[in-house]
Write an enzyme that holds these catalytic residues in place. Structure first.
Site, PDB file in Angstrom:
ATOM      1  N   SER A  74       6.720   8.505  -6.515  1.00 13.60           N
ATOM      2  CA  SER A  74       4.987   9.134  -6.583  1.00 13.60           C
ATOM      3  C   SER A  74       4.801   9.378  -8.317  1.00 13.60           C
ATOM      4  O   SER A  74       3.678   9.321  -8.299  1.00 13.60           O
ATOM      5  CB  SER A  74       4.865   9.481  -5.469  1.00 13.60           C
ATOM      6  N   ALA A 128       1.328   3.452 -13.479  1.00 17.08           N
ATOM      7  CA  ALA A 128       2.236   2.473 -13.690  1.00 17.08           C
ATOM      8  C   ALA A 128       3.062   2.094 -12.843  1.00 17.08           C
ATOM      9  O   ALA A 128       3.769   0.842 -12.870  1.00 17.08           O
ATOM     10  CB  ALA A 128       3.067   3.784 -14.421  1.00 17.08           C
ATOM     11  N   ARG A 182       5.857 -10.669 -11.416  1.00 19.35           N
ATOM     12  CA  ARG A 182       4.961 -12.066 -12.238  1.00 19.35           C
ATOM     13  C   ARG A 182       5.642 -11.925 -13.631  1.00 19.35           C
ATOM     14  O   ARG A 182       4.708 -12.518 -14.498  1.00 19.35           O
ATOM     15  CB  ARG A 182       3.410 -11.506 -12.379  1.00 19.35           C
ATOM     16  N   GLY A 201     -20.506 -15.314 -10.442  1.00 23.59           N
ATOM     17  CA  GLY A 201     -20.442 -16.540 -10.596  1.00 23.59           C
ATOM     18  C   GLY A 201     -22.511 -16.619  -9.338  1.00 23.59           C
ATOM     19  O   GLY A 201     -23.062 -17.219  -9.822  1.00 23.59           O
TER      20      GLY A 201
END
Lengths: 232, 232, 232, 232
Positions: free
Chosen positions: B56, B176, B186, B90
């Site tokens: 936290s 963060a 990723r 779009g």
């Protein structure tokens, strides 16, 4: 668009026992396990919770849907962050060449101003153009995808040429509070307190989800409609 | 892929004052407002928080990025539900005809088993095929989109033929802790405690975000790397 | 009750650039970095977003507050799950013997029915009773706490006798959308679309947070009030 | 401490159909509705998901617990923001005078350093002191509470003198992914990849929840233990 209810643990009784713990504490446990309810008092309590926006009692339940829809619908759907998602992967699997083509009754003309568009029917020529363009472009893109796969290119690369109207499939799990927030934004209804202007295709998915919700939690659903379709 | 840091309120000092309120209570306020820190003790405290997964304190900060990337990257990005998103629409806007085409150095061959794929370079012929297919399909799809717009069809209908490699743009805000969870999944790095196998294109976005993070919060970043790149 | 704004990265301009990416895409980046705005058009756009409940543009900002309040206030506060919290720990630290005692102007009598209570002043005798009881019970509990600590008992055990009116301190970080949801539920105001009946003590905290919000994001704040104080 | 499983819609099969949609798309629907599984392949898939931290398939399920525990336990519990809560209210209800008193086997001495405390038994004298102090302080506080109620003071004011060891009750709903995160932080076990140092009383609640989880989702539970008790 296909929506199936895969699993559900959702009833009006779940709302009631959660709400009653506020005022009855440990005495609610027996009734929670019985799931018995006094219909008229229950209706009043649910209506009070909905009207005054006591939202948390509507979270102690769960509905899992299987949804088949084009990627442009999933793109809007997955902006709802309170739900749990697992979707078919274009990296792990060769995709099927199934594409969404707007039906003749789909309105094609956008009028009005940004943020509050209305849609009107197109001419027969416009409708034919859309059908022809969508079919031809989908077919050409899928052939390109297959040529790359045939040449040994990785699925995750080849799939980037596929259009937004290709069908995908997913499981999505949510509770009634999150579902009401979704319905509030993704359907257009008379009597809604806040206006919404969803794209028709996601509304078609939302309407099927709404039917399941209405069957599973009739008092909650009636109260949602009776209070302007605002998620509590 | 383009990533710009638009706004940030993120420093190692923000982690420290939040952590110290546990042990120092009201005495932390002055130091929180000064943002002064004792470097070596700070490093030790941040490392302890990271290692033992006290997550936290890493949430009291905020970074807003502007990202331009193809839709297939945004589809993966937006599965991260702890962030805030606003994306080019779009429905509200006529889209630009800018498309992602894999660069020659992009590996095209997938080897290994599901869940742990590796990627190897394609042959020159494969690389040429991908370039040609992606360019031709993108161009044809965009021409179809424009023909429908020229015929008066609503943007939200016409855009469904556009492919997943069209560029879009968005603002995304995160703290963060959420950024570390994103980087953990990723990017592929030696020394990561949990292996990840991201698609290269989202990793290209993640790497640029990582550079900003490393500059803004150097102690936190060093500790993240030193503890196996596990989000606390 | 004490509320200090420790850090903030929050302005009306942050709402605007996030909203404009929908319609302007990559063209918003320059204005996002300049933070320049056309006042009257900005006001109209923010009002439209608030009224039609386009909530996500209000998330690209961050406010960190330091709050000192009794534990019974923190118990209600921490039910708001969209925020980030770090609180003083009774396990890691010997707590101060500072306790909340209701001021003479605190209404003591509850009238009306459950869910919609009103509060009226007590008699002077009632007010004196509350002061005397709260002081005596707090003092006795703190002495018991200290006796256990003096006998070598662990802090986490000794603190269980402390009452809910002991002051604690925390850092809490949230964005404007979450703050508006908090204010909507934790303040009572004429003109609110949905009625709320907060306990007075959390409202005292909320009012101080509201003052900071009004200064940081004046257009957003004005629009929140003008649209029934409903979080978008 | 009392934990009852009120409702559950949670099985290993729910994990499997959600995971398989990645690779099998629309073909998973039939098996999802049958809930039939091939045991040995299922075990392997669940283990792979757990080990490589594919967390989302563990979210398509729901468990609702009724929990009775002291307020100092609920204060820690409600920091877990992925769950849904409804708790007994000291504003809406006159509270019962039931208080937690540490049992003789509760360790009372804290040794070691902050963040990694260990606990050892107290002497018989220390144990007697704790029992006597906790009983006396609880009784005195509850008498003060009742005197204020008898004098007509509002419940929400009178309750502020009650200590943190008073029992409360709540319903909490969560999915397996969130439950594993809770267990990872709120239990101490050999073989855990990340060390945790929970207060014993919340661990007593967590252990009862863990027993229910182990029965409902045996393959998931076994895999959680086999992979260092890290939530995926």
């Amino acid at each position: 668009m296909k929506v199936e209810l895969v699993r559900a643990n959702a009833s009006d009784a779940d709302v009631l026992f959660a709400a009653r713990v506020s005022t009855q504490g440990e005495k609610t446990l027996e009734s929670a396990q019985d799931a018995e309810t006094d219909a008229s008092r229950s209706k009043g309590l649910i209506n009070y919770l909905m009207r005054d926006r006591h939202g948390s009692p509507f979270e102690h339940n769960s509905m899992t849907f299987y949804v088949q829809a084009p990627i442009f619908v999933f793109r809007e759907f997955m902006r709802h962050r309170m739900n749990s998602y697992n979707e078919e992967s274009g990296r792990y699997r060769q995709l099927n060449g199934t594409f969404y083509v707007p039906a003749p009754e789909r309105n094609l003309l956008q009028v009005g101003k940004a943020g509050a568009y209305n849609f009107l029917p197109g001419t027969p020529e416009q409708s034919e153009l859309v059908t022809a363009e969508v079919r031809a472009t989908s077919t050409a893109a899928f052939e390109s995808y297959q040529r790359m796969l045939d040449a040994g290119i990785a699925r995750e690369v080849a799939r980037i040429v596929l259009p937004l109207n290709i069908y995908s499939s997913m499981y999505v799990t949510m509770n009634a509070r999150s579902l009401m927030a979704f319905l509030s934004l993704r359907t257009t209804r008379e009597g809604s307190h806040f206006p919404s202007f969803p794209q028709r295709e996601i509304e078609m998915v939302a309407e099927q989800m709404e039917d399941h919700f209405a069957r599973l939690m009739p008092l909650t659903y009636e109260s949602f409609n009776g209070n302007g379709r605002v998620s509590p």
